[in-house]
Design an enzyme around this catalytic site. Structure first.
Site, PDB file in Angstrom:
ATOM      1  N   LYS A 137       1.159  -1.920  15.989  1.00  0.00           N
ATOM      2  CA  LYS A 137       0.704  -2.021  14.968  1.00  0.00           C
ATOM      3  C   LYS A 137      -0.336  -2.956  14.494  1.00  0.00           C
ATOM      4  O   LYS A 137      -1.313  -2.301  13.745  1.00  0.00           O
ATOM      5  CB  LYS A 137       1.936  -1.592  13.574  1.00  0.00           C
ATOM      6  CG  LYS A 137       1.196  -1.520  12.331  1.00  0.00           C
ATOM      7  CD  LYS A 137       0.580  -0.663  12.353  1.00  0.00           C
ATOM      8  CE  LYS A 137      -0.628  -0.660  10.457  1.00  0.00           C
ATOM      9  NZ  LYS A 137      -0.310  -0.685   9.787  1.00  0.00           N
ATOM     10  N   CYS A 185      -5.102  -4.191   4.916  1.00  0.00           N
ATOM     11  CA  CYS A 185      -4.636  -3.139   6.055  1.00  0.00           C
ATOM     12  C   CYS A 185      -5.639  -4.504   7.433  1.00  0.00           C
ATOM     13  O   CYS A 185      -5.078  -5.494   7.545  1.00  0.00           O
ATOM     14  CB  CYS A 185      -4.286  -2.076   6.586  1.00  0.00           C
ATOM     15  SG  CYS A 185      -3.649  -1.338   5.314  1.00  0.00           S
TER      16      CYS A 185
HETATM   17  N1  SAJ Z   1     -15.006   0.685   8.035  1.00  0.00           N
HETATM   18  C1  SAJ Z   1     -16.236   0.475   7.868  1.00  0.00           C
HETATM   19  N2  SAJ Z   1     -16.944   1.190   9.133  1.00  0.00           N
HETATM   20  C2  SAJ Z   1     -15.711   2.525   9.692  1.00  0.00           C
HETATM   21  C3  SAJ Z   1     -14.907   2.546   9.257  1.00  0.00           C
HETATM   22  C4  SAJ Z   1     -14.152   1.405   8.368  1.00  0.00           C
HETATM   23  O1  SAJ Z   1     -17.155  -0.446   7.695  1.00  0.00           O
HETATM   24  O2  SAJ Z   1     -16.440   2.568  10.688  1.00  0.00           O
HETATM   25  C5  SAJ Z   1     -14.351  -0.008   6.647  1.00  0.00           C
HETATM   26  C6  SAJ Z   1     -14.341   0.698   5.124  1.00  0.00           C
HETATM   27  O3  SAJ Z   1     -15.181   1.143   4.529  1.00  0.00           O
HETATM   28  C7  SAJ Z   1     -12.919  -0.094   4.811  1.00  0.00           C
HETATM   29  C8  SAJ Z   1     -12.484  -0.692   6.072  1.00  0.00           C
HETATM   30  O4  SAJ Z   1     -13.241  -0.419   6.971  1.00  0.00           O
HETATM   31  O5  SAJ Z   1     -13.523  -0.980   3.946  1.00  0.00           O
HETATM   32  C9  SAJ Z   1     -11.022   0.069   6.119  1.00  0.00           C
HETATM   33  O6  SAJ Z   1     -11.010   1.320   6.484  1.00  0.00           O
HETATM   34  P1  SAJ Z   1     -10.362   2.094   6.917  1.00  0.00           P
HETATM   35  O7  SAJ Z   1     -10.313   3.644   7.076  1.00  0.00           O
HETATM   36  O8  SAJ Z   1     -11.042   1.982   8.497  1.00  0.00           O
HETATM   37  O9  SAJ Z   1      -8.366   1.509   6.531  1.00  0.00           O
HETATM   38  P2  SAJ Z   1      -7.736   1.927   6.003  1.00  0.00           P
HETATM   39  O10 SAJ Z   1      -7.914   0.284   6.094  1.00  0.00           O
HETATM   40  O11 SAJ Z   1      -7.468   2.183   4.863  1.00  0.00           O
HETATM   41  O12 SAJ Z   1      -6.373   2.725   6.795  1.00  0.00           O
HETATM   42  C10 SAJ Z   1      -5.725   1.168   8.492  1.00  0.00           C
HETATM   43  C11 SAJ Z   1      -5.975   2.175   9.474  1.00  0.00           C
HETATM   44  N3  SAJ Z   1      -5.914   1.902  10.362  1.00  0.00           N
HETATM   45  C12 SAJ Z   1      -6.393   2.299  11.737  1.00  0.00           C
HETATM   46  O13 SAJ Z   1      -6.793   3.457  11.082  1.00  0.00           O
HETATM   47  C13 SAJ Z   1      -6.911   1.366  12.788  1.00  0.00           C
HETATM   48  C14 SAJ Z   1      -4.516   3.052   8.970  1.00  0.00           C
HETATM   49  O14 SAJ Z   1      -4.128   4.716   9.873  1.00  0.00           O
HETATM   50  C15 SAJ Z   1      -3.591   2.323   9.220  1.00  0.00           C
HETATM   51  O15 SAJ Z   1      -1.809   2.973   8.917  1.00  0.00           O
HETATM   52  C16 SAJ Z   1      -3.281   1.621   7.760  1.00  0.00           C
HETATM   53  O16 SAJ Z   1      -4.949   0.968   8.492  1.00  0.00           O
HETATM   54  C17 SAJ Z   1      -2.734   0.732   7.427  1.00  0.00           C
HETATM   55  O17 SAJ Z   1      -2.554   0.323   6.677  1.00  0.00           O
HETATM   56  O18 SAJ Z   1      -2.465  -0.691   7.947  1.00  0.00           O
END
Ligand code: SAJ
Length: 423
Positions: free
Chosen positions: A216, A270
């Site tokens: 994870k 996360c």
């Molecule tokens: N972000 C970027 N650029 C991107 C993608 C995301 O800047 O290309 C930023 C987003 O704006 C945000 C942050 O990253 O600020 C996190 O967003 P996210 O959509 O990547 O992830 P979370 O935090 O909403 O959810 C993640 C997910 N993990 C993965 O995709 C590996 C989710 O599957 C997990 O269950 C979750 O963390 C968790 O609970 O751990």
């Protein structure tokens, strides 16, 4: 022959616990949700929800109405206990804070009975499941646990980390593969059978809880490192006068390249947290993971510098004006697109920092948020997109919400951290 699980208790009714509780209840299993927050408990018992997640409201409403889901503040006996409480980090050195897991374990221990299954769902540092089993054993010397009794233990313990994406939780709970890390094969088998109640994808059995914990953390660190790469490219491209979004879309045409998107930093509870658990476990080895965190954490400061530069450039063009005359509009406060969640949002942190340092007006456009009081007291004025477009001298795009992409772009000074106005 193992007893079929007919009653489940979920400890922690937040962004993961409540959807999971509702999912089991929708499969007509009796679910008792436990949370220390009396308001959340009361809200759920009315068939309503205290968090925002698409489709969750109707599932909770139906589950409560049909009598399969109820909430309480005090654990009661059940056949399976799923712990879904927060695991933040402490202080400057980012060491994991297991106090919520400890409190949950100590609350559950008195009601445990022989043949119960205890599952830790919270994203956890390596070894947390075994530590939790230790707390349970300490509180219940009359029962045997896998760390001492192995397959013959009275209680089964497993780590089954949640991996659902906020905003898509109800789909991903069902459709994502699930990693099952039992402390013994029997623990894994029982946990897998339980999730199979609603998971249509595979329940993959890991060799133990430690590798499941690390899996994870690795998933979120992989994403953090990839985003850090994109964020670093955005700084390099700014220096070189290259459009980073064009660059990434070109590079991603390669069949084995898939770079994520830059932004104002990484938010949420996360991805900005979990990599630190790996760093805490292996500080000497986790150099890239630590650096990615540092790159992403430094991005908001870089954005603030860009805004300062834009203010300077605006004043150069408008002789006689001072910073107090400059109105800044922020587009997006949530931690990512198309949700209302502002927890650990770099956009909100940037906006707050601007509101406290900039002598002129700071407007914010956030179509998903209606709670304005706190924002107002921080000096942030919520307004509509068109009004911001008209009023502001400098426009700062921080979140690529869908309506922003469809709207008319501003024509004056722009700081676009998401590439939404680049067309
Ligand atoms: N972000 C970027 N650029 C991107 C993608 C995301 O800047 O290309 C930023 C987003 O704006 C945000 C942050 O990253 O600020 C996190 O967003 P996210 O959509 O990547 O992830 P979370 O935090 O909403 O959810 C993640 C997910 N993990 C993965 O995709 C590996 C989710 O599957 C997990 O269950 C979750 O963390 C968790 O609970 O751990």
């Amino acid at each position: 022959m193992e007893t079929q699980i007919k009653k489940i208790s979920i400890i922690g009714l937040g962004y993961i616990g409540l959807p999971t509780a509702a999912m089991f209840a929708s499969r007509k299993i009796e679910v008792v949700g436990v949370d220390v927050n009396q308001t959340a408990v009361d809200t759920i018992n009315r068939g309503e929800i205290h968090i925002v997640e698409p489709d969750l409201d109707m599932v909770v409403h139906a589950a409560v109405n049909e009598g399969y889901l109820r909430a309480t503040t005090k654990p009661e006996p059940a056949q399976a206990f799923l712990i879904a409480v927060p695991t933040p980090f402490k202080g400057q050195d980012h060491t994991p804070d297991l106090s919520y897991i400890e409190a949950a374990a100590k609350a559950v221990a008195p009601v445990l009975e022989k043949d119960n299954l205890v599952i830790l769902e919270s994203t956890s540092p390596i070894g947390a499941t075994e530590t939790m089993a230790g707390w349970l054993a300490e509180a219940r010397p009359d029962l045997s646990f896998p760390q001492d009794a192995g397959e013959a233990s009275d209680i089964q313990v497993a780590h089954c980390p949640e991996r659902v994406l906020p905003g898509k939780v109800m789909q991903e709970l069902i459709a994502n593969d699930r990693v099952i890390g039992g402390m013994t094969p029997k623990c894994s088998k029982r946990a897998a059978a339980l999730y199979k109640t609603f998971v249509t994808a595979e329940c993959v059995i890991a060799s133990g809880p430690r590798v499941a914990e690390m899996a994870k953390l690795t998933e979120n660190s992989f994403r953090d490192v990839n985003i850090a790469f994109a964020n670093e490219l955005s700084l390099i491209c700014d220096q070189l006068g290259i459009d980073v979004w064009e660059l990434i879309s070109l590079a991603n045409r390669h069949p084995r390249v898939n770079i994520l998107q830059p932004g104002p930093g990484v938010g949420g509870h996360c991805i900005a947290v979990d990599p630190w658990f790996i760093v805490a476990s292996a500080p000497e080895q986790a150099r890239l993971i630590r650096t990615a965190r540092e790159v992403n954490d430094s991005k908001p400061k870089w954005v603030l510098d860009q805004v300062q530069a834009a203010i300077g450039a605006h004043l150069m063009k408008n002789a006689g004006k001072t910073a107090a005359d400059v109105t800044i509009a922020i587009y997006g406060l949530a931690f990512k697109p198309d949700i209302d969640d502002m927890r650990e949002s770099p956009a909100l942190a940037i906006t707050r920092a601007l509101a406290s340092s900039h002598p002129g007006r700071v407007l914010a456009v956030e179509p998903n948020v209606t709670e304005t009081e706190q924002l107002l007291s921080d000096g942030i004025f919520l307004t509509g997109y068109d009004n911001a477009l008209q009023q502001a001298d400098i426009h700062v795009a921080l979140v690529d919400h869908a309506p922003f992409r469809a709207a008319t772009p501003p024509t004056n000074m722009i700081v676009d951290t998401r590439g939404i106005w680049r067309r």
